[in-house]
Scaffold this motif. Structure first.
Motif, PDB file in Angstrom:
ATOM      1  N   CYS A   1      81.615 -48.235  44.566  1.00  0.00           N
ATOM      2  CA  CYS A   1      81.848 -47.416  43.378  1.00  0.00           C
ATOM      3  C   CYS A   1      81.612 -45.945  43.700  1.00  0.00           C
ATOM      4  CB  CYS A   1      80.935 -47.870  42.231  1.00  0.00           C
ATOM      5  SG  CYS A   1      79.226 -48.069  42.727  1.00  0.00           S
TER       6      CYS A   1
ATOM      7  N   MET B   1      80.315 -44.552  37.683  1.00  0.00           N
ATOM      8  CA  MET B   1      80.198 -46.001  37.875  1.00  0.00           C
ATOM      9  C   MET B   1      79.042 -46.399  38.796  1.00  0.00           C
ATOM     10  SD  MET B   1      82.205 -47.524  35.872  1.00  0.00           S
ATOM     11  CE  MET B   1      82.260 -46.265  34.604  1.00  0.00           C
TER      12      MET B   1
ATOM     13  N   VAL C   1      84.421 -50.980  41.557  1.00  0.00           N
ATOM     14  CA  VAL C   1      84.352 -50.487  40.181  1.00  0.00           C
ATOM     15  C   VAL C   1      84.834 -49.030  40.143  1.00  0.00           C
ATOM     16  CG1 VAL C   1      82.901 -50.289  38.133  1.00  0.00           C
ATOM     17  CG2 VAL C   1      82.221 -51.839  39.979  1.00  0.00           C
TER      18      VAL C   1
ATOM     19  N   GLU D   1      86.540 -45.961  37.178  1.00  0.00           N
ATOM     20  CA  GLU D   1      86.985 -45.638  35.817  1.00  0.00           C
ATOM     21  C   GLU D   1      88.493 -45.554  35.700  1.00  0.00           C
ATOM     22  OE1 GLU D   1      85.121 -42.501  33.360  1.00  0.00           O
ATOM     23  OE2 GLU D   1      83.898 -42.117  35.130  1.00  0.00           O
TER      24      GLU D   1
ATOM     25  N   GLU E   1      93.700 -49.376  36.533  1.00  0.00           N
ATOM     26  CA  GLU E   1      93.674 -50.323  37.651  1.00  0.00           C
ATOM     27  C   GLU E   1      94.898 -50.238  38.562  1.00  0.00           C
ATOM     28  OE1 GLU E   1      91.930 -54.299  37.208  1.00  0.00           O
ATOM     29  OE2 GLU E   1      93.962 -55.050  37.519  1.00  0.00           O
TER      30      GLU E   1
ATOM     31  N   VAL F   1      86.936 -53.962  38.931  1.00  0.00           N
ATOM     32  CA  VAL F   1      86.655 -53.645  37.531  1.00  0.00           C
ATOM     33  C   VAL F   1      87.103 -52.206  37.332  1.00  0.00           C
ATOM     34  CG1 VAL F   1      84.921 -53.511  35.714  1.00  0.00           C
ATOM     35  CG2 VAL F   1      84.638 -55.153  37.587  1.00  0.00           C
ATOM     36  N   CYS F   2      88.173 -52.036  36.571  1.00  0.00           N
ATOM     37  CA  CYS F   2      88.801 -50.711  36.485  1.00  0.00           C
ATOM     38  C   CYS F   2      89.118 -50.374  35.044  1.00  0.00           C
ATOM     39  CB  CYS F   2      90.113 -50.699  37.274  1.00  0.00           C
ATOM     40  SG  CYS F   2      89.928 -51.172  38.997  1.00  0.00           S
TER      41      CYS F   2
ATOM     42  N   ILE G   1      83.844 -48.579  31.055  1.00  0.00           N
ATOM     43  CA  ILE G   1      83.245 -49.743  31.721  1.00  0.00           C
ATOM     44  C   ILE G   1      81.727 -49.682  31.598  1.00  0.00           C
ATOM     45  CG2 ILE G   1      82.914 -50.903  33.940  1.00  0.00           C
ATOM     46  CD1 ILE G   1      85.702 -49.581  34.699  1.00  0.00           C
TER      47      ILE G   1
ATOM     48  N   ARG H   1      80.595 -55.639  31.883  1.00  0.00           N
ATOM     49  CA  ARG H   1      81.857 -55.983  32.568  1.00  0.00           C
ATOM     50  C   ARG H   1      81.643 -56.120  34.070  1.00  0.00           C
ATOM     51  NH1 ARG H   1      86.997 -52.358  31.821  1.00  0.00           N
ATOM     52  NH2 ARG H   1      87.911 -53.807  33.322  1.00  0.00           N
ATOM     53  N   VAL H   2      80.789 -55.270  34.604  1.00  0.00           N
ATOM     54  CA  VAL H   2      80.526 -55.321  36.054  1.00  0.00           C
ATOM     55  C   VAL H   2      79.778 -56.609  36.390  1.00  0.00           C
ATOM     56  CG1 VAL H   2      79.408 -54.148  37.990  1.00  0.00           C
ATOM     57  CG2 VAL H   2      80.492 -52.804  36.170  1.00  0.00           C
TER      58      VAL H   2
END
Lengths: 334, 410
Positions: free
Chosen positions: A222, A226, A270, A272, A275, A302-303, A319, A323-324
């Motif tokens: 990340c 994030m 991860v 921001e 995606e 995770v985007c 996020i 979610r992570v």
């Protein structure tokens, strides 16, 4: 120092050290920038070294490139990363290629600073994370700090670099290490060890990731805000994650990524940014190429959702640790 | 309220298309010497008329007249004439070389030679020119070995740009010639920034930005002019209005209702409009703007009214979109022919001398071309080692370039 003060200090140190360093952009001069990063610099160094610019991003960057070609080290501010697109041609077709097309006869050591990312109810025009538009371009370096200490050291490295550097500042981190828990009171930087920032000159090298949490179960890749979300996700889920703060996307610290993923056998990325076509896809490709036989599960991303940034749904979109953690659990089950 | 007429779009078109008679009735040509020449310190607001007029020095009888006459010595004019002749021959040879398959691409500056030459003589190699496509005469005038330019066009082993850039996209720091970009107008704001850096340091160098009539539509042109005005940058913004942007006439770039020079007025810059096929007028205008810049009075916009005598590039056929005899009918004539007639009228040159010089220059250029081709052309001979393609992306290659170089096996 908070991140704004650290960035201000980096500019101050470099302007004191090198008369060729100057800074300009929208509201940058007298007012000191809408986020106060250039506060006091015009008063200290005079109007020719810190000044306001017309609201023309392509002009700001084009002029900055011309100055850099002529021996200066301009640090230009694009008020929000969301406003950078008018300057895209100047960055992609010009800054990135001047060294190449002239075989080193001309260089453009410009630093483009820009507040970036979400978490501030900025809607679609004050929240975007467009880093992949720049990492895709041969000839540009891309830096995204996550702490005041790194922000100062990386900005000094960027200014001293003889190549053009995109420097994205996660604006939600300006005043504190935001971890996605918007429902909790904001935490200031003063309680964080990385807020201890030396007054003078130091550098954090471009191209070196930082292991911000050691772990064995899964690697979290990340950067920017994030990093703090990932840390809370690890702590709250009890998953022994190893967290890498990439700090610079180009050049990328592939070695650190490979070492960590080969150790944990699992990887979650991860960011921001949206995606599809995001930098996460690049990281997935590199991880599968270099760590395939060490992987125990598919790599997860995770985007940001593939929509414009929705103002009234900040916390559905942004996020958070949950979610992570969910993605980490999927990877651990896999 | 209801409209009294039905709305309709106006789509400008060229005054003449293939098969039609050339038509330049849209161009108003005042007599040579009729335009005033104000002091460079005059307020821009008091010389707005110059953006709509047309500065001319050479009259129909080939005499130099009026307040813009730069009174250059005949010896200097002979040098200029000879350089323009060499430039034209060189470009003709390179164009033909592309047709012979020796390179990928070329663009001729036929008819626009005087503009580059005016800059070559009015600004120095220590100043910086951010050129467009048709200013290679600058390099020739400044003594750049023509074989080096040919090597670049051929991307051969002698190419100082290591074959990474398209033909004629030159980069010559030693001659004040910036690394040319094929993305037009991007270099206008860069020239302004370069000039601002010169002023920032308290230096004495100035910059020149070149842009065509077509590319004045780009935002970079307008932003560049605005920054030049706001910060009073020592820069000259030179517009070569050659009437054509590939197949689009200058009216599509907005030349129908006003002049390109007048673009500068909106941001408060002084603007001159000049006969670009008249070397004396062009030189005087650049000289005037350079003096203004060097006096810390800031930027000037100059529109050079000229005509693109050849195709846009080797990739288009102009007879498909304009009359075949359009250039022959261009009312401002040919820049080489006009300077030749002027010198002849002065008794400083003759048709015989000219013919003899042309023959000699052609021979010299041909010999240089043979030498360049002896090194290599794009398709044959010696080329730079492919490893150079991974160099100069950054100051130092990163791991990707090392891996990709291994993949290519070089």
């Amino acid at each position: 120092m908070n991140m704004v003060q650290a960035l201000n200090s980096a500019l101050d140190v470099m302007m004191a050290k090198d008369p060729n360093v100057l800074t300009f952009g929208e509201d940058v001069g007298y007012f000191g920038g809408v986020f106060r990063v250039t506060e006091g610099l015009q008063k200290k160094y005079g109007k020719t070294r810190c000044f306001d610019a017309p609201i023309s991003e392509l002009g700001i960057v084009g002029v900055g490139i011309g100055m850099a070609v002529n021996g200066l080290r301009p640090v230009v501010e694009i008020q929000f990363a969301d406003y950078i697109y008018p300057a895209y041609d100047q960055l992609v077709s010009e800054a990135a290629r001047i060294r190449y097309r002239s075989v080193g006869g001309y260089t453009a050591p410009i630093t483009v600073r820009s507040p970036y990312g979400g978490g501030i109810f900025g809607g679609e025009t004050h929240s975007q994370s467009p880093e992949a538009l720049f990492t895709h371009v041969a000839g540009l370096k891309t830096v995204i700090p996550s702490t005041p200490y790194d922000a100062k050291g990386l900005l000094i490295s960027a200014i001293e670099a003889n190549d053009p550097v995109m420097f994205f500042e996660p604006k939600r981190l300006y005043n504190g290490p935001f971890d996605g828990h918007h429902e909790r009171p904001a935490v200031p930087w003063s309680q964080h060890p990385a807020s201890e920032v030396p007054e003078g000159h130091y550098t954090v090298p471009l191209g070196k990731a930082a292991v911000v949490r050691k772990g064995e179960a899964v690697t979290l890749l990340c950067y920017g805000t994030m990093v703090h979300v990932a840390r809370s996700a690890a702590e709250e889920s009890g998953i022994d994650a190893e967290i890498l703060d990439l700090r610079t996307l180009v050049p990328l610290d592939l070695e650190a990524i490979v070492a960590s993923v080969r150790k944990t056998g699992r990887c979650v990325i991860v960011h921001e940014a949206t995606e599809t076509g995001g930098y996460g896809g690049e990281l997935v490709a590199l991880v599968q190429k270099h760590c395939f036989y060490h992987l125990e599960a598919p790599v997860e991303r995770v985007c940001g959702f593939d929509t414009p940034y929705p103002h009234g749904f900040e916390w559905e979109y942004f996020i958070g640790p949950a979610r992570v953690a969910t993605a980490m659990r999927r990877v651990l089950e896999g | 309220m209801r409209n009294t007429v039905k709305l309709s779009l106006h789509i400008p078109d060229a005054p003449a298309r293939p098969g039609e008679k050339p038509n330049f009735s849209y161009l108003q040509i005042p007599e040579a010497g009729s335009v005033r020449c104000p002091d460079v310190a005059t307020s821009p607001a008091e010389m707005r008329d110059l953006a709509y007029d047309l500065i001319r020095v050479l009259d129909w009888d080939h005499r130099a007249v009026g307040p813009w006459n730069p009174r250059l010595a005949p010896e200097t004019l002979r040098r200029v004439l000879k350089l323009m002749v060499i430039d034209r021959i060189f470009e003709d040879r390179m164009f033909r070389a592309q047709r012979q398959g020796k390179t990928s691409f070329y663009m001729r500056g036929l008819g626009e030679e005087a503009i580059a030459m005016a800059h070559a003589f009015a600004v120095t190699a220590k100043d910086m020119c951010f050129t467009s496509y048709r200013q290679q005469g600058l390099l020739i005038a400044r003594g750049c070995p023509i074989i080096e330019m040919m090597n670049q066009v051929y991307s051969n082993a002698g190419d100082k740009q290591h074959g990474v850039q398209m033909p004629l996209h030159y980069s010559f720091p030693e001659y004040g010639y910036f690394a040319m970009s094929g993305n037009l107008a991007t270099q206008v704001s860069q020239a302004v920034g370069w000039a601002m850096a010169s002023a920032y340091r308290g230096g004495d160098k100035i910059a020149v930005a070149f842009v065509g009539d077509g590319a004045t539509a780009e935002g970079d042109f307008h932003a560049g002019m605005l920054f030049a005005s706001v910060y009073r940058a020592p820069v000259i913004i030179s517009i070569s209005n050659n009437q054509w942007a590939i197949s689009m006439c200058q009216a599509i770039a907005g030349g129908e209702q006003t002049t390109f020079a007048s673009r500068g007025l909106g941001v408060g810059l002084p603007a001159l409009r000049v006969d670009g096929n008249d070397f004396l007028a062009s030189y005087a205008a650049v000289q005037w703007a350079a003096e203004r810049a060097r006096s810390n009075l800031g930027a000037t916009v100059i529109e050079f009214v000229t005509y693109r005598g050849h195709s846009h590039s080797t990739s288009d056929d102009p007879t498909r979109y304009r009359p075949a005899d359009d250039y022959a009918a261009w009312p401002l004539g040919d820049p080489i022919d006009r300077l030749k007639r002027h010198l002849t009228a002065l008794g400083e040159w003759s048709e015989d001398q000219h013919a003899a010089y042309e023959a000699k220059a052609a021979e010299e250029v041909r010999a240089l071309q043979a030498q360049a081709e002896n090194i290599g052309t794009l398709e044959a001979g010696k080329h730079p080692n492919p490893e150079v393609l991974f160099e100069n992306v950054f100051e130092q290659p990163d791991w990707r370039h090392k891996l990709q170089r291994q993949e290519l096996g070089v």
